[in-house]
Design an enzyme around this catalytic site. Structure first.
Site, PDB file in Angstrom:
ATOM      1  N   HIS A 220      66.356 -50.070  30.987  1.00  0.00           N
ATOM      2  CA  HIS A 220      65.424 -51.169  31.263  1.00  0.00           C
ATOM      3  C   HIS A 220      66.095 -52.541  31.222  1.00  0.00           C
ATOM      4  O   HIS A 220      65.551 -53.509  31.724  1.00  0.00           O
ATOM      5  CB  HIS A 220      64.185 -51.085  30.355  1.00  0.00           C
ATOM      6  CG  HIS A 220      64.406 -51.583  28.958  1.00  0.00           C
ATOM      7  ND1 HIS A 220      65.017 -50.838  28.005  1.00  0.00           N
ATOM      8  CD2 HIS A 220      64.085 -52.743  28.364  1.00  0.00           C
ATOM      9  CE1 HIS A 220      65.065 -51.523  26.873  1.00  0.00           C
ATOM     10  NE2 HIS A 220      64.498 -52.704  27.069  1.00  0.00           N
ATOM     11  N   GLU A 258      68.506 -57.634  16.919  1.00  0.00           N
ATOM     12  CA  GLU A 258      67.056 -57.475  16.767  1.00  0.00           C
ATOM     13  C   GLU A 258      66.682 -57.745  15.323  1.00  0.00           C
ATOM     14  O   GLU A 258      67.455 -57.432  14.408  1.00  0.00           O
ATOM     15  CB  GLU A 258      66.635 -56.067  17.168  1.00  0.00           C
ATOM     16  CG  GLU A 258      66.817 -55.792  18.646  1.00  0.00           C
ATOM     17  CD  GLU A 258      66.353 -54.397  19.003  1.00  0.00           C
ATOM     18  OE1 GLU A 258      65.227 -54.255  19.482  1.00  0.00           O
ATOM     19  OE2 GLU A 258      67.120 -53.454  18.784  1.00  0.00           O
ATOM     20  N   ASP A 277      72.282 -45.577  20.704  1.00  0.00           N
ATOM     21  CA  ASP A 277      70.975 -46.075  21.141  1.00  0.00           C
ATOM     22  C   ASP A 277      71.112 -47.174  22.195  1.00  0.00           C
ATOM     23  O   ASP A 277      70.411 -47.152  23.199  1.00  0.00           O
ATOM     24  CB  ASP A 277      70.196 -46.617  19.924  1.00  0.00           C
ATOM     25  CG  ASP A 277      68.793 -47.079  20.278  1.00  0.00           C
ATOM     26  OD1 ASP A 277      68.147 -46.444  21.145  1.00  0.00           O
ATOM     27  OD2 ASP A 277      68.324 -48.087  19.706  1.00  0.00           O
ATOM     28  N   HIS A 282      72.659 -49.995  27.476  1.00  0.00           N
ATOM     29  CA  HIS A 282      72.401 -51.408  27.795  1.00  0.00           C
ATOM     30  C   HIS A 282      73.674 -52.268  27.748  1.00  0.00           C
ATOM     31  O   HIS A 282      73.952 -53.023  28.672  1.00  0.00           O
ATOM     32  CB  HIS A 282      71.390 -52.008  26.811  1.00  0.00           C
ATOM     33  CG  HIS A 282      70.119 -51.229  26.672  1.00  0.00           C
ATOM     34  ND1 HIS A 282      69.557 -50.530  27.715  1.00  0.00           N
ATOM     35  CD2 HIS A 282      69.277 -51.049  25.626  1.00  0.00           C
ATOM     36  CE1 HIS A 282      68.443 -49.948  27.298  1.00  0.00           C
ATOM     37  NE2 HIS A 282      68.253 -50.242  26.034  1.00  0.00           N
TER      38      HIS A 282
END
Ligand code: BG6
Length: 529
Positions: A220, A258, A277, A282
């Protein structure tokens, strides 16, 4: 990047380069493209992703007028729901997560296309019912029999669902149907495996059922406006490209920080960790966008070829005990809130060695980048949520000033702020006003919020629309996924051999001391975003 590929086609023709031949596609590329007749089938409707991202994105697309009139949304799940129950779940999700304003008429039209098929993944009859539902939608709503199957489910369920899609005939493309070409596509969410071998296995399972051009692997981050803008910044301007190389660039820092913790995600995260992850996907994709050579066009085929070249040239830097770092957050105060450490979070092994912070040094072995380290880092429960790419430049070869005049001068930097506060910052030295000469760092900012009146679509909006359009540029292919594992696996294997677990770091801090030491060894330091 909207390319000139022909909507709805697959195979070689769908991969050709529209941008290089204006005669073949005279469409004005600034105009939005509207998806052709189709339906979207979601597996895993009760999951977080469906409710938080997919359902709101479908509504937002409808609200922006980008879905075709007969568009239909089909949920597949275990619950004994009616279509109305399913509609209520979508409604709640849309009310909670949509970005565009509520418009009753848009909702009413969209809701007419909702269907729900009840069943489990091993239930042949349920998949036959799904097949009937898709035929019915074609007859009733003119979907052309076109369907995208969105697997928002754990990867362990991919094999059985793929097998069922093949067995029931749902995966079959049809060139001879009354409606002309009828497409079937599959959308897969990460994780694409947990190492190279499992990714190869997974790709084989999926590619056995769907040809590669019908497989849409979601990363994404590639749906984010700021990530696509990397290509615009680099290739639409004259300013940056001449200095975008090892002659001028000292190093690159890619940060995905994050502030959230991992409560509620033990089932997925414990044993997986931060590197698998998000670095495998990404962050390595961001590296590829920063480092790739200019594609001859922005067609999916050309763009992916450049990304694959970069990933193939990307190497780990050894020894790994000096060029990587990992950490795990401990409890403490974060933003005025007392939070738990990972080991105390519900569902985690109290002796968990899962890293919640990872930093890795890569280099890109090409003429352009030789010798430039790419530092990738990510972590949970860090000081603040921020994703940015900082291209940090070498110091000027000579400073015709007294040393004291430039004490406050750092290295020039070009920073792409991926999120939040999307934009770009340029850092350079400037004279401090006054009768003396003193040079200090200043920043120049571009912010999306102030520069444009248009709001950025959510990543999932863009990606779902691209799936329906058959536009694959923003979806990594199997080769990219496999290469990314290949350059991550040695790190995970190395960490697994260490007797100690990850280094602890306090919630709300910027990660373990070992990550600072990793950069300090090379005379550099992490930016504090
Ligand atoms: C997901 C990761 O891919 O991306 C999550 O699995 C992470 O761990 C999320 O929180 C972050 O996405 P975003 O768009 O909020 O940066």
């Amino acid at each position: 990047m909207t390319t000139g590929t022909t909507t709805g086609t697959t195979g070689r023709r769908g991969q050709l380069d529209g941008w290089t031949n204006p005669l073949r596609d005279a469409r004005d590329k600034r105009l939005p493209r509207i998806a052709g007749p189709s339906s979207l089938v979601i597996f895993g409707v009760t999951g977080d992703l469906s409710r938080k991202k997919l359902m709101p994105a479908v509504y937002d697309l409808a609200n922006r007028g980008l879905l075709p009139p007969g568009f239909s949304l089909v949920g597949f799940g275990r619950r004994k729901w009616t279509a109305a129950d399913f509609g209520q779940v979508v409604l709640d999700a849309v009310k909670a997560g949509a970005r565009t304003p509520w418009r009753q008429e848009v909702w009413d039209r969209l809701a007419e296309g909702f269907r729900f098929v009840q069943g489990t993944f091993d239930d042949d009859e349920a998949f036959d019912r799904l097949n009937d539902t898709i035929d019915e939608l074609d007859r009733e709503r003119g979907t052309g029999g076109n369907a995208a199957f969105y697997l928002s489910i754990p990867p362990s369920d991919f094999p059985v669902v793929c097998k069922q899609l093949a067995r029931s005939g749902l995966s079959a493309q049809n060139d001879s149907g009354e409606n002309g070409h009828q497409w079937r596509r599959v959308v897969i969410e990460k994780p694409f495996g947990h190492d190279l071998d499992s990714a190869i296995e997974l790709n084989e399972i999926v590619n056995d059922v769907f040809p590669e051009e019908s497989v849409f692997r979601i990363d994404h981050y590639l749906g984010k406006e700021t990530v696509q803008n990397i290509l615009a910044l680099r290739f639409a301007n004259q300013l940056f490209e001449p200095i975008w190389n090892s002659h001028y660039v000292d190093h690159v820092q890619i940060t995905m920080a994050e502030d959230i913790g991992l409560g509620g995600r033990a089932g997925y995260y414990d044993g997986i960790g931060a590197a698998r992850d998000v670095i495998q996907n990404h962050l390595l994709q961001l590296l590829a966008f920063i480092a790739l050579e200019e594609p001859t066009s922005f067609s999916a085929r050309r763009l992916r070829a450049e990304k694959i070249k970069v990933l193939n040239a990307t190497r780990l830097v050894y020894p790994l005990e000096e060029t990587t770092a990992r950490g795990q957050y401990t409890g403490g105060w974060q933003g005025g809130e007392l939070v738990r450490g990972l080991k105390e979070e519900e569902g985690y092994d109290p002796n968990s060695k899962t890293e919640t912070y990872a930093a890795i040094t890569y280099e890109v072995a090409t003429r352009r980048w030789a010798g430039v380290p790419f530092y990738l880092r990510t972590g949970k429960r860090l000081g603040r949520r921020v994703t940015e790419i900082a291209v940090v430049f070498k110091r000027a070869p000579h400073l015709p000033f007294d040393a004291t005049m430039t004490e406050e001068l750092g290295q020039n930097a070009f920073v792409i702020r991926v999120q939040p506060d999307e934009g770009v910052t340029m850092r350079f030295g400037s004279k401090v006003p006054g009768s003396q000469m003193e040079v200090r760092d200043v920043t120049m900012d571009f912010g999306y919020g102030t520069a444009f009146t248009e709001s950025s679509p959510e990543a999932y909006e863009r990606l779902i629309l691209d799936v329906l359009l058959g536009e694959p540029s923003l979806f990594p292919v199997n080769e990219e996924v496999e290469r990314s594992w290949e350059i991550l696996d040695p790190v995970i294997e190395h960490w697994a051999t260490l007797p100690e677990g990850p280094d602890p770091y306090a919630a709300g801090s910027w990660g373990p001391v070992s990550a600072d030491q990793m950069l300090a060894r090379t005379g550099r330091h992490w930016r504090r975003p």
